[in-house]
Design an enzyme around this catalytic site. Sequence first.
Site, short mmCIF file in Angstrom:
data_model
loop_
_atom_site.label_atom_id
_atom_site.label_comp_id
_atom_site.label_asym_id
_atom_site.label_seq_id
_atom_site.Cartn_x
_atom_site.Cartn_y
_atom_site.Cartn_z
N GLY A 1 0.96 -1.10 0.00
CA GLY A 1 0.00 0.00 0.00
C GLY A 1 0.99 1.14 0.00
O GLY A 1 1.96 1.10 0.74
N THR A 2 0.83 2.11 -0.82
CA THR A 2 1.97 2.98 -0.98
C THR A 2 1.55 4.32 -1.52
O THR A 2 0.43 4.50 -1.98
CB THR A 2 2.97 2.33 -1.95
OG1 THR A 2 4.20 3.00 -1.86
CG2 THR A 2 2.48 2.42 -3.38
N THR A 3 2.49 5.26 -1.45
CA THR A 3 2.32 6.50 -2.21
C THR A 3 3.61 6.74 -2.96
O THR A 3 4.69 6.77 -2.37
CB THR A 3 2.09 7.69 -1.27
OG1 THR A 3 1.16 7.34 -0.28
CG2 THR A 3 1.59 8.89 -2.06
N LYS B 1 11.46 1.89 -1.94
CA LYS B 1 10.65 1.62 -3.14
C LYS B 1 11.17 2.36 -4.35
O LYS B 1 10.58 2.27 -5.43
CB LYS B 1 9.19 2.05 -2.89
CG LYS B 1 8.55 1.32 -1.74
CD LYS B 1 7.16 1.81 -1.49
CE LYS B 1 6.75 1.49 -0.09
NZ LYS B 1 5.46 2.04 0.29
N GLY C 1 -2.13 5.60 -1.60
CA GLY C 1 -2.16 6.93 -0.98
C GLY C 1 -2.38 8.06 -1.97
O GLY C 1 -2.71 9.17 -1.60
#
Lengths: 217, 246
Positions: free
Chosen positions: A16-18, A50, A148
Amino acid sequence: MEKHFTDSRVKGVSTGTTILAAVFDGGVVIGSDSRASMGGEFVSSKTINKVIQVHDRIFCCMAGSLADAQAVTKTAKFQLSFHSVQMENPPLVIAAASVLKELCYNNKDELQAGFITAGWDKKKGPQVYVVSLGGMLISQPVTIGGSGSTYIYGYVDAKYKVNMTREECLQFATNALALAMGRDNVSGGVVNLVVITEAGAEHIVIPGDKLPTFSDE
Amino acid sequence: MSRGSNAGFDRHITIFSPEGRLYQVEYAFKAISQSGLTSVGIRGSDCTVVVTQKKVPDKLLDSSTVTNMFKLTPLIGCVMTGHNADSRSQVHRARVEAGEWKYKFGYDITADVLCRRLADISQVYTQNAEMRPLGCCMILVAIDPQLGPVLYKCDPAGYYCGFRATAVGAKQTEANSFLEKKLKKKPALDLDKTVQLAISCLSTVLAIDFKAHELEIGIVTKDKPKFRTLTDAEIEAHLVAIAERE
């Protein structure tokens, strides 16, 4: 990724990321948060990187299943390095993005990973490319991704300007990531930024306590 | 019994002759000299240098597209001597091997391992009847992270070795004797001395007064371990320095 993984058995560790990337006058900024989560409940790593370097002046941000993203970027790194040695020149950013796109498209049934590729090359200068889940490849001056990102589309649309200076762009990227990390429960940790220009790539890490705060904090 | 059914074929494919020789491999070595070029490699105290002749036989050829120096990885370079097409094939294979190593093991291949791999591949060609050995010889240069400057050579027989200095090509015997004499006292060679020794070796042995555009020079140094070739201006500076010494 736009999907929220509630079934952690399916894909194991996912980000789950931005992630975001933006072009400024003379370079690009690419950045991400640093949280890896399983099933939206358990934070499996607070300091995951990342932003992966695939060549001297080309970096990728990954979103989706971490394992898939790592495998794809590893393959892309290999293909790109071979391509660059054969061409006797640094690879173009679009070459890096195309390699990722080929891998994502040809293996779309097995993979669940999307990428933002940003870099600098002699032909077109600073560029940002998005490779989506199914293998679509497009070029944009600014782009955001990950779970995000939904919380900051408004901010990005309002605040991004073409031909910003490096400092303005860095502030823009930091703010955007901080806002997303503030609202998305599966994004968090530190902000990892890389500034890529003709001169090279510079890493900037902003720990959680040094992030900008906003009216609600 | 000693002739068997090999009558005459030992010269045509890579099988043993009655005396225990592999004629095809020996012919491969002769093919290297066919190109008429000679290359020299010398390992200095903080650098390794390879020099080769640049002969552009045809006035219509674009000399900027003619080269025998190749980058195998950012840190490993090579000079090829012999058959042009075979050279390119071996360079391509070397690049693939280096890339696959990095992909599989996660770190850069070292020059000695790459050289060994190419030598092993060359050895297979000396056993396969359907494939001929390659008519080219590769001299690799690199700054090894543990060993410092290194110089390796692999030949069509599948033999490879590390060298302090070596020569390949039409005048390799004379060049090797020259190098043996000059390096007998194990002098300390910095970059300039190494480059100039390599150039002098070629000019003495070939009895040619070189101009900058007739030479190709590739170097790796400890401060700049990335393989690079010298520009005409840099070669000119070395030629001038050699002339002033004499």
